[in-house]
Design an enzyme around this catalytic site. Structure first.
Site, PDB file in Angstrom:
ATOM      1  N   PRO A  60       0.822  -1.221   0.000  1.00 13.51           N
ATOM      2  CG  PRO A  60      -0.060  -1.075   2.143  1.00 13.51           C
ATOM      3  CD  PRO A  60       0.644  -2.012   1.216  1.00 13.51           C
ATOM      4  CD  GLU A  61       2.608   2.739  -4.338  1.00 13.84           C
ATOM      5  OE1 GLU A  61       2.791   3.856  -4.839  1.00 13.84           O
ATOM      6  OE2 GLU A  61       2.635   1.691  -5.008  1.00 13.84           O
ATOM      7  CE  LYS A 101       5.733   3.161   0.040  1.00 17.45           C
ATOM      8  NZ  LYS A 101       6.668   2.222  -0.597  1.00 17.45           N
ATOM      9  NE  ARG A 113       9.191  -3.621  -6.319  1.00 16.11           N
ATOM     10  CZ  ARG A 113       8.449  -2.959  -5.437  1.00 16.11           C
ATOM     11  NH1 ARG A 113       9.024  -2.175  -4.556  1.00 16.11           N
ATOM     12  NH2 ARG A 113       7.138  -3.094  -5.436  1.00 16.11           N
TER      13      ARG A 113
END
Ligand SMILES: [Zn+2]
Length: 272
Positions: free
Chosen positions: A2-3, A58, A262
């Site tokens: 989650p951001e 976060k 990533r």
């Protein structure tokens, strides 16, 4: 992971559903998620009223009446769910808070994440929060400030956007979306970005994070059985997780490649 939009959505739910309530009981199934023995944690948390709920980067910060705060980081898999009185608690939470009003606040899958209890006055000094970069949606985060931050930076733009010491709260999804919106390739070197591109980057980042927050982000896990908000931004994703699907702007297929370890998702036609 989650951001900002996802954690803001959690913060909103926690504030509307738990603020003012009292933690009646704590059940810990994963002691390693805590920063102290279970007994000490339970002693400090039990009987405490939830005073406020904030977000930094976060992380969720739950302020308790006894001047202690719970700092929660979900990392890759973690999430929190509230069960109303009479609802069956499904699954085995890492940490469970039973509230005096009958709800159960369950933190799941904190395998890499944590809930740390710290004195509220020391929040700024704890390693979990110290050293974080500015919040991109803060009023003080101006275009000038963004230019200052970029000055002297080297390397590729995508990993820089995800660097928590550079800017706090952006991860893989919103770095990809911001770069598509700005029409900038993820592998571009920061030093090669023209002023016009930096300006676009700044506005795209803030616009996308704002819209995603308003629409509940892309989190899959609902906060509660009546949660209609969480995940509402998923249908607006332009490139993230859309490998092989046509770009909404030009029709070319979205591609993916590893950038600094990533997955970068991008349109090779729209982004330069
Ligand atoms: Zn395109």
């Amino acid at each position: 992971m989650p951001e900002i939009p996802e954690i803001e959505t959690v913060r909103y739910h926690l504030e509307t559903k738990t603020k003012g309530k009292i933690i009646e009981r704590v059940t810990v199934n994963r002691e390693r998620s805590l920063n102290m023995p279970v007994r000490d944690f339970a002693d400090l948390v039990t009987g405490q009223q939830i005073m406020n709920i904030r977000r930094r980067a976060k992380q969720i910060i739950i302020g308790l009446a006894n001047e202690h705060s719970l700092v929660a980081h979900f990392m890759l898999e973690g999430y929190v769910r509230m069960f109303y009185y009479g609802e069956e608690l499904i699954g085995r939470p890492s940490v469970l808070f039973s509230l005096n009003s009958g709800e159960e606040l369950a933190f799941f899958k904190l395998n890499l994440g944590y809930i740390h209890l710290v004195p509220t006055t020391r929040l700024d000094a704890i390693p979990e929060l110290a050293g974080l970069g500015p919040e991109p949606l803060d009023e003080g985060f101006t275009l000038d400030k963004f230019f200052e931050l970029l000055a002297g930076r080297k390397g590729m733009i995508k990993p820089l956007l995800m660097d928590q010491e550079f800017i706090a709260g952006i991860g893989n999804v919103y770095s990809n979306e911001t770069l598509f919106g700005s029409r900038i390739m993820p592998v571009r070197k920061v030093t090669q970005l023209a002023d016009a591109e930096r300006i676009k980057l700044y506005h795209c980042m803030r616009d996308i994070l704002t819209k995603a927050t308003q629409l509940g982000g892309v989190y899959e896990e609902k906060f509660a059985s009546d949660d209609m908000l969480t995940g509402g931004f998923e249908q607006y994703l332009q490139v993230a997780y859309r490998t092989g699907q046509p770009c909404y702007v030009c029709g070319h297929l979205i591609e993916t490649r590893k950038v600094a370890g990533r997955n970068a998702f991008y349109c090779p036609v729209c982004q330069k």
